[in-house]
Structures are given as C-alpha cells and as structure tokens.
Design an enzyme around this catalytic site. Structure first.
Site: not given
Length: 145
Positions: A7, A9, A113
């Site tokens: 990922d 961000d 996250d």
C-alpha cells in the site's frame, strides 16, 4: 516468484508530511476531507525505510503497489503515479494499481496499514503495517526476507 502488494498511504508514503505542507487556511477549508486537497499526494515524503525496503523486496518478490485514491480528488490519481516515478523509478515502472477493491487482486502478501477497501478480504496474508507485530519496515523485511 510470490506476489507481494504494498500500500502507499502510511506504508510507503508519509501522509502527514503532505498535510504539513498545506497552508493552514486550506487545511481548514478541507477539514475532515484533507485527502481531497488538490496536489496533496505530490507533496508527501517516503516513510522511513520504505524505499530501500521496497527495493530489497523487489529482488525476492513480484512486487506491486496497491493503493486507493479518493474519487473526489482528480489530481490524486496522477499525483500517486508521479510519486512512484519520483521515489521508486524503474523498479516500480507500470506496477501501480489503484483500486477501491484490494481483495480483487490475487497474491501472496499485502502490506497495508488498514483493513479498508477490501484489504481485510485479501486472499493472501495481510501484513498490517504499523501494528505491534509489524511496527516498521525493518520488522516487515525481517519477516519476509
């Protein structure tokens, strides 16, 4: 090779570093929807250890970037592409996938996250970046390498 998705961000990209670059009056205007600020994704810096870790992982895995971009921020899609080209260059060339349904991608591992946007339904192993088990890139690389 096994397939690994990473990922952007708060995994590769330090989201807060972009917010800090936005003038306060713009932050107030976009309060509660800061990711809609035009150009914000182009201002972000890498998370500590992200670039070197991504490069190391690419040697062992078929590695892709799997990210979501806000629909209401038309620059976010191109800004994410520009960020990848700036910080990762040829190693990530044509390996950016933008989707709101991460579970539709087949692979062995997803480093993310959060559990949003289909990450919780991903068919492989979801490595939750920033968790107690995987608090940083060193812990992730220790596990995967």
């Amino acid at each position: 090779k096994k397939i690994l998705y990473v990922d952007m961000d708060n995994v590769l990209v330090d989201f807060a570093s972009g917010v800090e670059m936005i003038p306060e009056h713009i932050q107030l205007e976009y309060k509660g929807r800061i990711d809609d600020v035009p150009g914000i994704f182009s201002l972000m810096k890498p998370v500590f250890g992200a670039i070197s870790s991504f490069e190391r992982l690419c040697k062992e895995y078929d590695t892709y970037i799997l990210s979501t971009a806000p629909w209401s921020n038309s620059s976010a899609w191109s800004d994410k592409n520009l960020w990848v080209r700036k910080y990762l260059g040829e190693i990530a060339y044509k390996k950016l996938i933008l989707t709101h349904h991460k579970n539709l991608n087949h692979g062995d591992f997803l480093i993310d996250d959060r559990t949003a946007n289909g990450a919780s339904l991903f068919g492989g192993q979801h490595i939750i970046f920033g968790s107690d088990e995987y608090p940083n890139w060193k812990a992730v690389c220790d596990y995967l390498l």
